[in-house]
Motif scaffolding. Structure first.
Motif: not given
Length: 210
Positions: A168-195
């Motif tokens: 995300s544009e204003f935060y450090e990258p964070v790894e999310l595992m099965t069952g994890d979730s995140v809520y965020y402002d979608a006007t902030m740049g964001h993207m996902l990659v599979s790990t």
């Protein structure tokens, strides 16, 4: 093809439905105070201790047997930790619209992109206030994206299978595992990659906030 589902399907852009003026009922102050107390999970005794009003006085106010003085209103607002205007907000009659849309497993509308394989859900409903969809995250590196993904509204995502790196544009990258979730402002740049070894599967829900 755009990685942003909102660019590819402008008709899917979230829109608030036009609503008729709410059916307003006359203000019953005692009933309003009782409702607020109930929402806070307080008994009459607990509310009495918080506000400094006698339990019997509070009961009479709630049952419309007496009208509270301005001083009593101040004690109620302070003790219940609410703003004074909240005591005067009239209840609104809720009118059900009966909207419903069931999407069976695997029957959503497919929408593949270079980095995601989306499955749009609840596609029979128009003018939705929320837009749900599942996605396989095909991207494996940050530089597979041409630019940040951003659009109006707020977004919630839940990892159903595998793991992802959430950028995300204003935060450090964070790894999310099965069952994890995140809520965020979608006007902030964001993207996902599979790990994970297999492409991650996620549930996305986007809501319009305007």
């Amino acid at each position: 093809m755009s990685d942003n589902i909102f660019d590819e399907y402008p008709s899917m852009t979230l829109a608030r439905e036009a609503s008729e003026a709410p059916n307003i009922e006359p203000l019953r102050l005692g009933e309003r105070i009782k409702t607020i107390r109930g929402e806070l999970g307080l008994t009459l005794e607990e509310a009495s201790q918080r506000t400094g009003l006698a339990r019997s006085t509070l009961s009479k106010i709630e049952n419309e047997q007496i009208s509270p003085t301005f001083q009593a209103m101040q004690k109620l607002a302070f003790g219940l930790q609410i703003d004074m205007p909240q005591l005067f907000e009239p209840p609104q009659k809720i009118i059900a619209t009966g909207r419903r849309d069931i999407t069976r497993k695997g029957s959503g509308k497919p929408h593949p992109t270079q980095t995601y394989e989306h499955e749009l859900l609840a596609t029979q409903l128009s003018n939705k206030k929320m837009m749900p969809f599942k996605s396989r995250v095909r991207a494996r590196a940050f530089d597979e994206y041409r630019d940040w993904i951003r659009h109006d509204g707020e977004e919630f995502l839940l990892i159903l299978e595998g793991s992802v790196m959430f950028y995300s544009e204003f935060y450090e990258p964070v790894e999310l595992m099965t069952g994890d979730s995140v809520y965020y402002d979608a006007t902030m740049g964001h993207m996902l990659v599979s790990t994970s070894e297999e492409d991650a599967l996620i549930l996305w829900v986007t809501a319009n906030t305007r």
